[in-house]
Design an enzyme around this catalytic site. Sequence first.
Site, PDB file in Angstrom:
ATOM      1  N   CYS A   1      40.768  46.338  40.164  1.00  0.00           N
ATOM      2  CA  CYS A   1      41.425  45.123  39.662  1.00  0.00           C
ATOM      3  C   CYS A   1      41.199  44.074  40.741  1.00  0.00           C
ATOM      4  O   CYS A   1      41.408  44.363  41.934  1.00  0.00           O
ATOM      5  CB  CYS A   1      42.916  45.375  39.454  1.00  0.00           C
TER       6      CYS A   1
ATOM      7  N   CYS B   1      37.533  39.717  36.188  1.00  0.00           N
ATOM      8  CA  CYS B   1      38.689  40.538  35.827  1.00  0.00           C
ATOM      9  C   CYS B   1      38.175  41.829  35.214  1.00  0.00           C
ATOM     10  O   CYS B   1      37.427  41.796  34.227  1.00  0.00           O
ATOM     11  CB  CYS B   1      39.530  39.762  34.817  1.00  0.00           C
TER      12      CYS B   1
HETATM   13  N1  DGL Z   1      42.726  40.812  37.991  1.00  0.00           N
HETATM   14  C1  DGL Z   1      42.573  41.446  36.745  1.00  0.00           C
HETATM   15  C2  DGL Z   1      41.753  42.704  36.742  1.00  0.00           C
HETATM   16  O1  DGL Z   1      40.811  42.774  37.505  1.00  0.00           O
HETATM   17  C3  DGL Z   1      43.746  41.399  35.787  1.00  0.00           C
HETATM   18  C4  DGL Z   1      45.039  41.927  36.261  1.00  0.00           C
HETATM   19  C5  DGL Z   1      46.110  41.703  35.216  1.00  0.00           C
HETATM   20  O2  DGL Z   1      46.315  40.553  34.845  1.00  0.00           O
HETATM   21  O3  DGL Z   1      46.704  42.700  34.778  1.00  0.00           O
HETATM   22  O4  DGL Z   1      41.989  43.600  35.978  1.00  0.00           O
END
Ligand code: DGL
Length: 215
Positions: free
Chosen positions: A180, A70
């Site tokens: 993301c 993430c």
């Molecule tokens: N998938 C995550 C990222 O790479 C988090 C997205 C989220 O929950 O806002 O930032």
Amino acid sequence: MKIGVFDSGIGGTSVLEAIKKLLPNEEYYYFADSKNCPYGEKEDDELYRIVKGNVEFLINWGAEIIVIACNTATTRCIEKLREEFKIPFVGTEPAVRLAAKSNANKILVLATPGTIHSERLETLVKENQRQSQVIDLLPCPGLADTIEFNLNKDESKIYKKLKELLNNLPKDYDSIVLGCTHYSLIKPLIQEFFPSAELVDGNESVAKRVKELVK
Ligand code: DGL
């Protein structure tokens, strides 16, 4: 080796796939924290409390390495996590370095508001931007959770959100950084808005780093 991987939901499965390609024989635990999705619109204190809970859970399972699949949790929490826990962490960062060292003259970084406004992203841009290279940053509130709760169910909702965010942007970007991990799951949809751009993410770099650590 036991490798724990977490994200605010399904986004990090794109990272997990990249790691499993390089290291098919390790033992994995993937923690999808969709209950707390989206991470990208949370205050730092709350986000750290959540992320710390995920880390403790994975350590209790027996993780020897933790992959933060993430960008938001990495850019906002990894330094503090490294101070607090001894376990090695591998983070996921927007692939600005990769995009900047290509031939791209115009780059757009798409990420959650939390990542876009992080000091870490500011540093990545400062350190990698070549002279005359344009690097635009676009926060995408609501996109990660729209993907989390609609992928393979109602893609029209994802498309509508993308239209809101991307329709009025110029089309001439050479490179789009998917900052993301959720966005990597909808590459073909994002590509429709930027037909001639190359879409890049940090997933392979994460996998390589995990492989180095395992070896
Ligand atoms: N998938 C995550 C990222 O790479 C988090 C997205 C989220 O929950 O806002 O930032």
